[in-house]
Design a protein around this motif. Structure first.
Motif, PDB file in Angstrom:
ATOM      1  N   THR A   1       0.841  -1.195   0.000  1.00 47.77           N
ATOM      2  CA  THR A   1       0.000   0.000   0.000  1.00 47.77           C
ATOM      3  C   THR A   1       0.875   1.244   0.000  1.00 47.77           C
ATOM      4  N   GLY A   2       0.237   2.417   0.006  1.00 45.74           N
ATOM      5  CA  GLY A   2       0.995   3.656  -0.035  1.00 45.74           C
ATOM      6  C   GLY A   2       0.687   4.543   1.155  1.00 45.74           C
ATOM      7  N   ALA A   3       1.671   5.315   1.573  1.00 41.49           N
ATOM      8  CA  ALA A   3       1.464   6.285   2.652  1.00 41.49           C
ATOM      9  C   ALA A   3       0.817   7.546   2.077  1.00 41.49           C
ATOM     10  N   GLY A   4      -0.033   8.188   2.876  1.00 46.77           N
ATOM     11  CA  GLY A   4      -0.642   9.439   2.433  1.00 46.77           C
ATOM     12  C   GLY A   4      -1.780   9.214   1.449  1.00 46.77           C
ATOM     13  N   ARG A   5      -1.993  10.180   0.562  1.00 47.78           N
ATOM     14  CA  ARG A   5      -3.183  10.127  -0.286  1.00 47.78           C
ATOM     15  C   ARG A   5      -2.960   9.399  -1.611  1.00 47.78           C
ATOM     16  N   GLY A   6      -1.726   8.951  -1.895  1.00 51.01           N
ATOM     17  CA  GLY A   6      -1.463   8.242  -3.149  1.00 51.01           C
ATOM     18  C   GLY A   6      -1.057   6.796  -2.897  1.00 51.01           C
ATOM     19  N   PHE A   7      -1.288   5.962  -3.917  1.00 52.16           N
ATOM     20  CA  PHE A   7      -0.740   4.599  -3.867  1.00 52.16           C
ATOM     21  C   PHE A   7       0.678   4.645  -4.448  1.00 52.16           C
ATOM     22  N   CYS A   8       0.779   5.010  -5.733  1.00 50.03           N
ATOM     23  CA  CYS A   8       2.092   5.192  -6.347  1.00 50.03           C
ATOM     24  C   CYS A   8       1.896   5.924  -7.674  1.00 50.03           C
ATOM     25  N   ALA A   9       2.603   7.042  -7.840  1.00 44.96           N
ATOM     26  CA  ALA A   9       2.459   7.868  -9.053  1.00 44.96           C
ATOM     27  C   ALA A   9       3.456   7.461 -10.129  1.00 44.96           C
ATOM     28  N   GLY A  10       3.961   6.229 -10.049  1.00 44.32           N
ATOM     29  CA  GLY A  10       4.875   5.747 -11.085  1.00 44.32           C
ATOM     30  C   GLY A  10       6.284   6.272 -10.887  1.00 44.32           C
ATOM     31  N   GLN A  11       7.030   6.230 -11.954  1.00 44.56           N
ATOM     32  CA  GLN A  11       8.426   6.664 -11.898  1.00 44.56           C
ATOM     33  C   GLN A  11       8.531   8.107 -11.398  1.00 44.56           C
ATOM     34  N   ASP A  12       9.449   8.336 -10.471  1.00 43.11           N
ATOM     35  CA  ASP A  12       9.722   9.707 -10.029  1.00 43.11           C
ATOM     36  C   ASP A  12      10.371  10.458 -11.192  1.00 43.11           C
ATOM     37  N   LEU A  13       9.619  11.400 -11.745  1.00 44.35           N
ATOM     38  CA  LEU A  13      10.106  12.081 -12.951  1.00 44.35           C
ATOM     39  C   LEU A  13      11.231  13.063 -12.635  1.00 44.35           C
ATOM     40  N   GLY A  14      11.401  13.359 -11.362  1.00 49.01           N
ATOM     41  CA  GLY A  14      12.520  14.211 -10.971  1.00 49.01           C
ATOM     42  C   GLY A  14      13.818  13.438 -10.882  1.00 49.01           C
ATOM     43  N   ASP A  15      13.721  12.139 -11.019  1.00 53.60           N
ATOM     44  CA  ASP A  15      14.871  11.264 -10.776  1.00 53.60           C
ATOM     45  C   ASP A  15      15.482  10.733 -12.079  1.00 53.60           C
ATOM     46  N   VAL A  16      14.943  11.178 -13.203  1.00 51.78           N
ATOM     47  CA  VAL A  16      15.299  10.539 -14.473  1.00 51.78           C
ATOM     48  C   VAL A  16      16.470  11.215 -15.181  1.00 51.78           C
ATOM     49  N   SER A  17      16.456  12.570 -15.166  1.00 53.25           N
ATOM     50  CA  SER A  17      17.492  13.256 -15.963  1.00 53.25           C
ATOM     51  C   SER A  17      18.862  13.005 -15.329  1.00 53.25           C
ATOM     52  N   GLY A  18      19.826  12.748 -16.181  1.00 52.82           N
ATOM     53  CA  GLY A  18      21.176  12.476 -15.692  1.00 52.82           C
ATOM     54  C   GLY A  18      21.391  11.042 -15.289  1.00 52.82           C
ATOM     55  N   ARG A  19      20.352  10.207 -15.464  1.00 53.93           N
ATOM     56  CA  ARG A  19      20.477   8.790 -15.099  1.00 53.93           C
ATOM     57  C   ARG A  19      21.500   8.120 -16.022  1.00 53.93           C
ATOM     58  N   ASP A  20      22.316   7.225 -15.449  1.00 53.09           N
ATOM     59  CA  ASP A  20      23.341   6.616 -16.301  1.00 53.09           C
ATOM     60  C   ASP A  20      22.913   5.242 -16.819  1.00 53.09           C
ATOM     61  N   MET A  21      21.604   5.056 -16.988  1.00 50.43           N
ATOM     62  CA  MET A  21      21.094   3.797 -17.547  1.00 50.43           C
ATOM     63  C   MET A  21      20.135   4.122 -18.672  1.00 50.43           C
ATOM     64  N   THR A  22      20.059   3.252 -19.667  1.00 50.76           N
ATOM     65  CA  THR A  22      19.021   3.401 -20.684  1.00 50.76           C
ATOM     66  C   THR A  22      17.685   3.011 -20.044  1.00 50.76           C
ATOM     67  N   PHE A  23      16.584   3.315 -20.733  1.00 53.24           N
ATOM     68  CA  PHE A  23      15.272   2.892 -20.224  1.00 53.24           C
ATOM     69  C   PHE A  23      15.236   1.364 -20.038  1.00 53.24           C
TER      70      PHE A  23
END
Ligand code: T3D
Length: 262
Positions: free
Chosen positions: A56-78
């Motif tokens: 389950t999720g804490a607060g009002r969400g279950f899970c909003a998917g990938q954290d879009l703030g965490d993607v740029s500069g990632r050293d892996m391909t999708f």
């Protein structure tokens, strides 16, 4: 209760609740959350005191998917990223030898929708909603959504939900078969815990084998399913749970699948 920055874990009456814990971001997933969740699932599987797992999720969400703030500069391909994080998580849920309940307390979007669909049982709060939101950012549904959704709602409905990133509310989810039960927001986690405790009373070995059989049957022919059932039935029939079930029937009492031992 073990406290981690991203996953909370608590076990009560045979039920382990794993809570995604990034409420400020509707539990959007970063790598730490995904890898920790997979580790915690394996830990729950190895713990004899755990018979059922709730996600389950804490607060009002279950899970909003990938954290879009965490993607740029990632050293892996999708592809590398999915193979490193989401795919092992989804495989772990589907192959865990204990039932996993997706307790969808709020919005489930993107890979969060996949996570909501991945449970063996899906219980929703009245205010929960599911969004195959990937097309809003011009991505393909991943983390199992392309496998789960058409099997539940059919190809064309799945395509439409994905193409328009439609919001599915709880009432519609129940009609479409995306969840088994909807509970009131106010009592949601109490209702989920009560459901899970009921499930925890059922024969754990038989449920493990049932999960295995259903998982295999989803991609097999009838002939293969019949063979698989025959093989797994032997394992179930040789287990003390089966003896307990038959003895309880003859003695006209309720079976005790938790405390009875061979
Ligand atoms: O390997 C790979 O990277 C590929 C894998 C991809 C898998 C995916 O999941 S792709 C899809 C990613 N997810 C999304 O695109 C969803 C983005 N979120 C939304 O569209 C909306 O937040 C929701 C529809 C889910 C909920 O809307 P609402 O109005 O109820 O809430 P909100 O105000 O938008 O969000 C609340 C906060 O959570 C907000 O932060 P703030 O402004 O209060 O500081 C928002 O930015 C944050 N948040 C929500 N979703 C995400 C997020 N932050 C980072 N990443 C998110 N996905």
């Amino acid at each position: 209760m073990t406290q981690d920055s991203v996953i909370l874990s608590q076990t009560r009456v045979g039920v382990c609740t794993l809570t995604l814990n990034r409420p400020d971001k509707l539990n959007a997933a970063n790598d730490e959350l995904l890898l920790t969740l997979t580790t915690e699932l394996r830990r729950a599987e190895a713990d004899a005191a755990v018979r059922v797992v709730i996600l389950t999720g804490a607060g009002r969400g279950f899970c909003a998917g990938q954290d879009l703030g965490d993607v740029s500069g990632r050293d892996m391909t999708f592809t590398e990223h999915l193979n490193h994080t989401y795919n092992p998580l989804i495989r772990t849920i589907r192959t865990l030898d204990k039932p996993v309940i997706s307790a969808v307390n709020g919005v489930a979007a993107g890979a969060g929708a996949s996570l909501a669909l991945a449970g063996d049982i899906r219980l929703w709060a009245q205010s929960a909603r599911l969004i195959e939101i990937f097309s809003n950012i011009a991505l393909v549904p991943d983390s199992g959504s392309t496998w789960f959704l058409p099997r539940l709602v059919g190809y064309s409905r799945a395509f439409e939900l994905m193409a328009f990133a439609e919001r599915v509310d709880a009432e519609t989810a129940l009609k479409l078969g995306l969840c088994e039960h909807v509970f009131a927001d106010e009592t949601f986690m109490d209702d989920v815990q009560a459901y899970a405790e009921r499930l925890a009373q059922r024969p754990a070995n038989a449920l493990k084998l049932t999960k295995q059989a259903l998982g295999a049957a989803l991609t097999s022919t009838l002939d293969e399913a019949l063979d698989q059932e025959a093989a797994l039935q032997q394992l179930a029939g040789d287990h003390w749970e089966h003896q307990e079930g038959v003895t309880a029937f003859k003695e006209k009492r309720a079976p005790d699948f938790v405390r009875a031992k061979d």
